[in-house]
Design a protein around this motif. Structure first.
Motif: not given
Lengths: 229, 300
Positions: B184-210
């Motif tokens: 769980l720590s690996v997921l929250l502290r290592i994987q997710l933060p990097q995933a957020v960064r890679i997927m930032l364009p998709a995440l922001v366009s999801q904010v536009v959708v919202l």
């Protein structure tokens, strides 16, 4: 459960309306979207400008506003009155709501189709277009004979996802006088306040019957295309 | 955009330049002509009369232009549309993280439940969930709008994050585990933060959708920008429909484009941060690790 069974015909009518709007608008949006993608990569400046402007404006406008605009402004602006036949196909009477939904969704979904197709065009190897050009094909031939057929392959999964969103977007028509699934849910729950949960579950299942197979198919295809590349 | 353009057609020679010029001229004329036709029909239908005055000097009642713009920008955009966004986005950030955890959990039942949740709520319209909130649960329009937005976007954002995690090199997770961190720590502290960064364009366009989906609130009687627009043109009369709808469209487009621009800017900044971290920091730092973690914290 009783409310759903007793109103099976209304339920079917809503389902048919949702399907009809989805399919007709889906086809129109696909054609218009591919044309727009062609505009956006074309050598002719004004077409590119038009494509970019259209995409930026329509994609950033909420679908509800597109409906509101078509309903309130087009007749005032250009005097176009959408023809309404009032014929019945598959139990769906073509009223104002259905026609507006088809027009609005075609214009709206086309922008998403365009962006997906354009990214597909970008994903086709540079050598393909170069080879086509060196054989003396024109821009139109390069695009339609060589690049697009290959682009569509990698474009199918994201395109399916666009159409899943499109099918769900038909629900906006419920707010604008079309009797589709969400409007039916609304009407049935007002008539049968005791059965509200079951009614909404039934309508939800009606959507899932269409959307879940599509999104699972998209997932599977995505894996297939990814392996092949 | 520029790359396929160069590829799809040759660098034009003298003949092609002439041909392109002719096409450009023809299409320019066609488009200007069409635009002129629209403007002219609109003109002949009296669209350029005093109806636009409502935007700077409304003639009805004791309404002033300030009232009109206050209704649109403050009561509609700020206290309606953006309020729903501001409530929904943090909720989605938390619930999507929980769903991702469940989606990659070692417990099979959790995975199955998360899978079903994802597919069910990605597959039903947001509007249906909103109506469910109003009619079946008896919630207020605001809560129903937030419910509809949150449930759908949780499923979508979780999928985006999962794709981001899948795109990371497996060494990231292995290194974390070998350091003795729990999964769980690996997921929250290592994987997710990097995933957020890679997927930032998709995440922001999801904010536009919202943001765009808040306009569905119009249908379930939530008081937001479109409701205000409609109230305004109902009050000032049928003729003011065109001005008000156009103003609403411009407001939406401006806000959404600003969000997209912000994403673009952030992306550029982050890719800059990554390369500078790689150059400037000691090699013991995993590439992008420090900056990525920092971003993960702020983005959630």
């Amino acid at each position: 459960m009783g409310a759903l069974v007793a109103n099976a015909d209304l339920l079917w009518q809503g389902f048919a309306a949702t399907l009809m709007i989805s399919v007709v608008a889906g086809i129109l949006a696909f054609v218009w979207g591919v044309v727009l993608a062609g505009f956006r990569v074309s050598p002719i400046g004004p077409l590119r400008t038009f494509g970019t402007a259209y995409i930026n404006v329509v994609r950033n406008t909420p679908l509800t506003l597109v409906f509101l605009f078509l309903g309130g402004s087009t007749s005032a602006l250009v005097g176009i009155v959408v023809p309404v036949s009032r014929d019945t196909y598959f139990g769906v009477t073509i009223n104002n709501g259905i026609v507006f939904a088809i027009v609005a969704l075609s214009l709206y979904t086309a922008t998403f189709v365009c962006e997906v197709v354009r990214s597909g065009i970008n994903s086709v190897g540079v050598g393909q277009a170069e080879a086509a050009r060196s054989m003396g094909l024109t821009f139109g031939q390069t695009l339609t004979q060589v690049v697009l057929p290959q682009a569509f392959r990698s474009v199918v999964p994201p395109l399916i996802n666009v159409f899943v969103a499109h099918i769900k977007n038909t629900s906006v028509a419920a707010g604008f006088a079309a009797t589709e699934l969400v409007a039916v849910a609304n009407r049935l729950s007002n008539a049968n306040p005791g059965d509200v949960f079951v009614i909404f579950m039934g309508i939800g299942v009606a959507y899932l019957v269409i959307t879940v197979p599509l999104s699972i198919a998209a997932e599977q295809l995505e894996k297939k295309v990814a392996v092949a590349r | 955009m520029s790359a396929p353009q160069q590829v799809l057609f040759d660098v034009p020679g003298p003949k092609a330049i002439l041909r392109d010029k002719i096409y450009t001229l023809v299409f320019s004329v066609v488009m200007v002509g069409l635009l002129a036709l629209v403007v002219y029909t609109a003109y002949s239908r009296g669209i350029f009369d005093d109806r636009w005055q409502v935007l700077w000097d409304p003639q009805k009642g004791n309404q002033t232009a300030a009232d009109v713009w206050h209704s649109l920008l403050v009561r509609g955009l700020l206290e309606g549309t953006l309020k729903a966004v501001a409530i929904a986005v943090p909720i989605v950030a938390v619930t999507a993280t929980i769903l991702v955890i469940a989606r990659v959990a070692s417990n099979g039942l959790m995975r199955a439940l998360a899978y079903i949740f994802t597919h069910v709520f990605r597959g039903i319209p947001v509007l249906l969930t909103m109506y469910f909130g109003v009619i079946a649960l008896g919630l207020s329009p605001l809560v129903s709008v937030v419910l509809g937005l949150a449930v759908y976007n949780t499923a979508v954002v979780a999928e985006i994050l999962r794709a981001g995690i899948a795109a990371l090199p497996s060494g990231q997770r292995e290194a974390g585990l070998s350091l003795g961190l729990r999964p769980l720590s690996v997921l929250l502290r290592i994987q997710l933060p990097q995933a957020v960064r890679i997927m930032l364009p998709a995440l922001v366009s999801q904010v536009v959708v919202l943001l765009k989906d808040t306009s569905l609130g119009f249908i379930i009687a939530y008081y937001e920008l479109l409701t205000v627009t409609k109230n305004d043109f109902n009050y000032f009369g049928e003729a003011t429909t065109v001005p008000f709808v156009l103003v609403a469209a411009i407001i939406y487009i401006t806000v959404n484009m600003a969000v997209s621009r912000f994403a673009h800017w952030l992306e550029g900044r982050l890719s800059g941060a990554r390369s500078s971290a790689g150059v400037g920091d000691a090699p013991v730092v995993p590439p992008g690790g420090v900056a990525g973690t920092g971003l993960g914290v702020t983005a959630h």
